[in-house]
Motif scaffolding. Structure first.
Motif, PDB file in Angstrom:
ATOM      1  N   ARG A  52     -15.097  40.397  66.859  1.00 58.52           N
ATOM      2  CA  ARG A  52     -16.202  41.113  68.055  1.00 58.52           C
ATOM      3  C   ARG A  52     -15.161  42.014  68.386  1.00 58.52           C
ATOM      4  O   ARG A  52     -15.385  43.418  68.718  1.00 58.52           O
ATOM      5  CB  ARG A  52     -16.346  40.026  69.299  1.00 58.52           C
ATOM      6  N   VAL A  53     -13.932  41.413  68.094  1.00 54.09           N
ATOM      7  CA  VAL A  53     -12.751  42.617  68.592  1.00 54.09           C
ATOM      8  C   VAL A  53     -12.974  43.584  67.223  1.00 54.09           C
ATOM      9  O   VAL A  53     -12.816  44.945  67.765  1.00 54.09           O
ATOM     10  CB  VAL A  53     -10.805  42.240  68.447  1.00 54.09           C
ATOM     11  N   ASP A  54     -13.255  42.507  66.330  1.00 49.44           N
ATOM     12  CA  ASP A  54     -12.880  43.984  65.323  1.00 49.44           C
ATOM     13  C   ASP A  54     -14.473  45.206  65.174  1.00 49.44           C
ATOM     14  O   ASP A  54     -14.078  46.298  64.742  1.00 49.44           O
ATOM     15  CB  ASP A  54     -12.720  43.865  63.851  1.00 49.44           C
ATOM     16  N   GLN A  55     -15.277  44.756  65.276  1.00 44.64           N
ATOM     17  CA  GLN A  55     -16.294  45.137  65.822  1.00 44.64           C
ATOM     18  C   GLN A  55     -16.139  46.239  67.031  1.00 44.64           C
ATOM     19  O   GLN A  55     -16.729  47.807  66.495  1.00 44.64           O
ATOM     20  CB  GLN A  55     -17.559  44.483  66.555  1.00 44.64           C
ATOM     21  N   ARG A  56     -15.596  46.410  68.138  1.00 43.34           N
ATOM     22  CA  ARG A  56     -15.283  47.215  69.004  1.00 43.34           C
ATOM     23  C   ARG A  56     -13.713  48.149  67.734  1.00 43.34           C
ATOM     24  O   ARG A  56     -14.523  48.728  68.530  1.00 43.34           O
ATOM     25  CB  ARG A  56     -14.362  46.267  70.259  1.00 43.34           C
ATOM     26  N   PHE A  57     -12.841  48.005  67.380  1.00 37.87           N
ATOM     27  CA  PHE A  57     -12.022  48.582  67.307  1.00 37.87           C
ATOM     28  C   PHE A  57     -13.059  48.900  65.786  1.00 37.87           C
ATOM     29  O   PHE A  57     -12.314  50.248  66.123  1.00 37.87           O
ATOM     30  CB  PHE A  57     -11.082  47.368  66.512  1.00 37.87           C
ATOM     31  N   ASP A  58     -13.639  49.060  64.983  1.00 40.31           N
ATOM     32  CA  ASP A  58     -14.391  49.829  63.669  1.00 40.31           C
ATOM     33  C   ASP A  58     -15.725  50.781  65.168  1.00 40.31           C
ATOM     34  O   ASP A  58     -15.540  51.765  64.558  1.00 40.31           O
ATOM     35  CB  ASP A  58     -15.833  48.884  63.843  1.00 40.31           C
ATOM     36  N   ALA A  59     -16.763  50.169  65.997  1.00 38.03           N
ATOM     37  CA  ALA A  59     -15.888  51.879  66.913  1.00 38.03           C
ATOM     38  C   ALA A  59     -15.715  53.036  67.517  1.00 38.03           C
ATOM     39  O   ALA A  59     -16.035  53.965  67.755  1.00 38.03           O
ATOM     40  CB  ALA A  59     -17.559  50.960  67.934  1.00 38.03           C
ATOM     41  N   LEU A  60     -14.252  52.219  67.886  1.00 35.65           N
ATOM     42  CA  LEU A  60     -13.680  53.435  68.729  1.00 35.65           C
ATOM     43  C   LEU A  60     -13.259  53.609  67.840  1.00 35.65           C
ATOM     44  O   LEU A  60     -13.044  55.341  67.727  1.00 35.65           O
ATOM     45  CB  LEU A  60     -12.076  52.534  69.142  1.00 35.65           C
ATOM     46  N   PHE A  61     -13.192  53.535  66.535  1.00 34.13           N
ATOM     47  CA  PHE A  61     -12.722  54.456  64.981  1.00 34.13           C
ATOM     48  C   PHE A  61     -13.949  55.392  64.749  1.00 34.13           C
ATOM     49  O   PHE A  61     -12.515  56.397  64.417  1.00 34.13           O
ATOM     50  CB  PHE A  61     -12.124  53.962  64.206  1.00 34.13           C
ATOM     51  N   ALA A  62     -14.629  54.777  65.142  1.00 30.71           N
ATOM     52  CA  ALA A  62     -15.538  56.179  64.143  1.00 30.71           C
ATOM     53  C   ALA A  62     -16.167  57.624  65.513  1.00 30.71           C
ATOM     54  O   ALA A  62     -16.283  57.965  65.235  1.00 30.71           O
ATOM     55  CB  ALA A  62     -16.945  54.629  64.014  1.00 30.71           C
ATOM     56  N   LEU A  63     -15.402  56.416  66.813  1.00 26.62           N
ATOM     57  CA  LEU A  63     -15.416  57.521  68.274  1.00 26.62           C
ATOM     58  C   LEU A  63     -14.484  58.457  67.612  1.00 26.62           C
ATOM     59  O   LEU A  63     -14.647  59.796  67.778  1.00 26.62           O
ATOM     60  CB  LEU A  63     -15.023  57.130  69.372  1.00 26.62           C
ATOM     61  N   ARG A  64     -13.063  58.006  67.116  1.00 25.28           N
ATOM     62  CA  ARG A  64     -12.076  58.797  66.915  1.00 25.28           C
ATOM     63  C   ARG A  64     -12.385  59.647  65.725  1.00 25.28           C
ATOM     64  O   ARG A  64     -12.259  60.959  65.658  1.00 25.28           O
ATOM     65  CB  ARG A  64     -11.169  57.804  66.545  1.00 25.28           C
ATOM     66  N   GLU A  65     -13.332  59.448  64.412  1.00 27.93           N
ATOM     67  CA  GLU A  65     -13.298  59.817  63.587  1.00 27.93           C
ATOM     68  C   GLU A  65     -14.051  61.467  63.771  1.00 27.93           C
ATOM     69  O   GLU A  65     -14.006  62.152  63.711  1.00 27.93           O
ATOM     70  CB  GLU A  65     -13.586  59.357  62.825  1.00 27.93           C
TER      71      GLU A  65
END
Length: 122
Positions: A52-65
Motif C-alpha cells: 500500500r505504501v508503494d502504491q501511494r509512492f507510485d501515485a506521488l511519483f506520477a503526480l510529480r512527473e
C-alpha cells in the motif's frame, strides 16, 4: 528467556568452553522469547502494508512527473512569449532608429544649408 538469563548463560558457556564456541551457541538461541518473534503471518501483514505504501509512492511519483511535465510546458510557453516580445522590441527599435536617422540627417542638412548660406552672404 530474559536478557539477564542470556548473559548468565553466555558467561557459563565462556567458563566451560572457549569464547568463539560460546558466541556460536548464543547465536543459535532465539534473542527474545519466541512469542515476541515475528511469524510468517506478521510478515505477510507487513508486506501488504508495504504494498500500500508503494502504491501511494507510485501515485506521488506520477503526480510529480505530471507536475514536472506541466512546468516544462509552461517554461516553453514562457520562452516562446519572451522570444516574441524580443522580436517585437527589435522591430520597434529598427523603426525608431530609422526615424532618428532621418531626423539627424535633416538637422545636419539644415546646419550645412545655414553654413553655405552664411558663406554666400559674406
Amino acid at each position: 528467556m530474559s536478557e539477564e538469563d542470556r548473559s548468565r548463560l553466555y558467561a557459563w558457556f565462556r567458563e566451560h568452553t572457549d569464547e568463539p564456541l560460546a558466541e556460536y551457541l548464543m547465536s543459535c538461541l532465539a534473542p527474545a522469547p519466541l512469542s515476541d518473534l515475528a511469524t510468517k503471518t506478521d510478515l505477510a501483514g507487513i508486506d501488504k502494508r508495504f504494498e500500500r505504501v508503494d502504491q501511494r509512492f507510485d501515485a506521488l511519483f506520477a503526480l510529480r512527473e505530471a507536475d514536472r511535465t506541466e512546468a516544462a510546458a509552461l517554461r516553453e510557453q514562457d520562452r516562446a512569449q519572451a522570444a516574441a516580445l524580443r522580436e517585437q522590441d527589435r522591430a520597434e527599435r529598427k523603426s525608431d532608429l530609422r526615424s532618428i536617422k532621418a531626423h539627424h540627417y535633416t538637422v545636419i542638412g539644415f546646419i550645412v544649408a545655414l553654413f553655405v548660406a552664411n558663406l554666400t552672404i559674406l
